[in-house]
Design an enzyme around this catalytic site. Structure first.
Site, mmCIF file in Angstrom:
data_model
loop_
_atom_site.group_PDB
_atom_site.id
_atom_site.type_symbol
_atom_site.label_atom_id
_atom_site.label_comp_id
_atom_site.label_asym_id
_atom_site.label_seq_id
_atom_site.Cartn_x
_atom_site.Cartn_y
_atom_site.Cartn_z
ATOM 1 N N CYS A 261 0.799 -1.237 0.000
ATOM 2 C CA CYS A 261 0.000 0.000 0.000
ATOM 3 C C CYS A 261 0.827 1.281 0.000
ATOM 4 C CB CYS A 261 -0.939 -0.010 1.196
ATOM 5 S SG CYS A 261 -1.968 -1.476 1.222
ATOM 6 N N PHE A 262 1.604 1.505 1.049
ATOM 7 C CA PHE A 262 2.296 2.798 1.168
ATOM 8 C C PHE A 262 3.147 3.137 -0.069
ATOM 9 C CE2 PHE A 262 2.339 3.288 6.120
ATOM 10 C CZ PHE A 262 0.968 3.455 6.083
#
Ligand code: UGA
Length: 442
Positions: A261-262
């Site tokens: 995600c990040f």
């Protein structure tokens, strides 16, 4: 209420079992035959606390799995939870999303009212594009980003900090009422509901992830200065976190953030700025600091060995991008292993999660892996075997390694040095035992 969930990867599977637990009739759909077969038997395809239990409770009762899209015909709500991976240029790849939307069309009656909910993380404007695809259908499209953390996803699902719902127009109450019904359990628990328009909901997700990533990069950048001047970043972070305006979460310095995600979301947000001709100065720096942090730490290890790690043996503790998951995507541990192997080191890798170890073996077996330079790599299932006769230990995932028997490790290791890439160890205790200790900014 009947609900279809399209894409039973991470987000879709957690959503399916949780909605089934609320009592809805849920069908999870995926094109992956193997995955669906396993789920039909009530076996999880992910390493996630409590997931097997919920699956067993509901599967083949009010929760079914299939590879056919047919169930969307009789569903009131269709959640789209397919992946939006990163393209080479950083933007989010929406191919899976549009292909899924396209496929369900064939199963829908144009006149019958349905709500399509987009849970996948998508750039601003995507909900509008999906709505355009269904312009001649009686369909409302809702943006409903998710904020689950891997490893504690079910806990997060049942205890959300907010429910974000984005609509085309707030004047049209029909989809709003329907979504409030789906999440009625949270309404009763007084969880804040953010009812807003599509664009705002879409950006909330990116804004949240990029902010947390920025917090990490901020403290990581500071850690390099702390290192130089002999300050302790752990005490600095703790002290900063005592100020409620700053907050104590996501301030742990380390070798950078990873995961599915990040890294991807930060880059996709950068692209959205650029596409709209707004300069993403700060967010670009977040990404850059993250990429540099692992190199900085690797150089620290190399310096200790006078810049020659050829044929040196390292125990790398932590393969997954964070504890209690089998997910290796953008894992800093794997990046570090790559860097070590490239310079001729021998690596013994370990993770507490069995599936993470299996996944690591698969990465290096795969021909597609970047790491095709010969495998001086061994993945072991016992931490003491891993540290045996090595020239150094490198900690890459924030497990509590303090609980291990360091007296025993001391006897097994060849050279007593620890590079703690997550600042997890009790440095004082380790040094007392006769180890040399190198943390991140301390
Ligand atoms: C993240 C967000 O925390 C979720 O809210 C979001 O729903 C999810 O992405 C998503 O978009 O699907 P996740 O990727 O599971 O969740 O992982 P985090 O727990 O947020 O950790 C991300 C990375 O940051 C890890 O590599 C971790 O080691 C690192 N990290 C975290 C630090 O380096 N320092 C910290 O202080 C905290």
């Amino acid at each position: 209420m009947r609900i279809s969930v399209l894409g039973v990867g991470y987000v879709g599977l957690i959503l399916s079992v949780s909605l089934a637990d609320f009592g809805f009739e849920v069908t999870g759909i995926d094109i992956d035959n193997k995955k669906i077969d396993k789920l039909k038997r009530g076996k999880s395809v992910l390493h996630e606390d409590g997931l097997n239990k919920l699956l067993e409770k509901h599967v083949n009762k009010n929760l079914t799995f299939t590879t056919s899209y047919e169930s969307v015909t009789s569903s009131d709500i269709i959640f789209l939870c397919v992946g939006t991976p990163q393209n080479k240029n950083g933007e989010a790849n929406l191919n899976f999303l549009f292909s899924a939307a396209d496929k369900i069309k064939a199963y829908l009656d144009r006149k019958e009212y349905k709500v399509i909910v987009i849970k996948s993380t998508v750039p601003v404007g995507t909900n509008r594009k999906i709505k355009e695809l269904f312009s001649d259908y009686n369909i409302d499209v809702v943006s409903n980003p998710e904020f689950l953390r891997e490893g504690i996803a079910l806990q997060d699902f049942f205890n959300p900090k907010r429910i974000v719902l984005g609509f085309e127009s707030l004047k049209n109450k029909r989809p709003i009422i329907l979504m409030e019904e789906v999440y009625n359990y949270f309404k009763e628990k007084d969880v804040p509901f953010i009812i807003t328009k599509w664009e705002t909901a879409e950006l909330i997700k990116y804004a949240s992830n990029a902010f947390l990533a920025t917090k990490i990069s901020y403290v990581n950048e500071l850690s390099k200065l702390a290192d130089k001047v002999g300050a302790d970043i752990k005490i600095i972070s703790h002290s900063m976190g005592l100020d409620p305006r700053i907050g104590n979460k996501f301030l742990n310095a380390g070798i950078g953030y990873g995961g599915s995600c990040f890294p991807k979301d930060v880059r996709a947000l950068i692209r959205q700025f650029e596409d709209n001709r707004v300069e993403p100065t700060l967010i670009k720096a977040t990404d850059k600091v993250n990429e540099e942090q692992i190199i900085w730490f690797f150089n620290k290890i190399k310096e200790y060995f006078n810049n020659n790690i050829n044929q040196k043996t390292f125990a790398v503790l932590g393969l997954a991008f964070k504890p209690n998951t089998d997910d290796l995507r953008e894992s800093r541990g794997i990046k570090l292993i790559d860097l070590l192997l490239k310079e001729g080191a021998i690596v013994k890798g370990f993770d507490y999660v069995e599936k993470a170890r299996e996944n690591a073996i698969n990465i290096y077996k795969s021909d597609k892996s970047e790491a095709s330079y010969g495998y001086n790599l061994y993945i072991l299932d016992n931490i003491y075997e891993t540290v045996k006769d090595v020239d150094g230990i490198v900690i890459t995932t924030e497990y509590n390694f303090n609980k291990e028997d360091w007296e025993k490790i001391k006897k097994l290791i060849k050279n007593k040095v620890v590079f703690d890439g997550r600042n997890t160890l009790d440095a004082g205790k380790i040094k007392k035992l006769g180890f040399e200790y190198y943390g991140v900014g301390r």
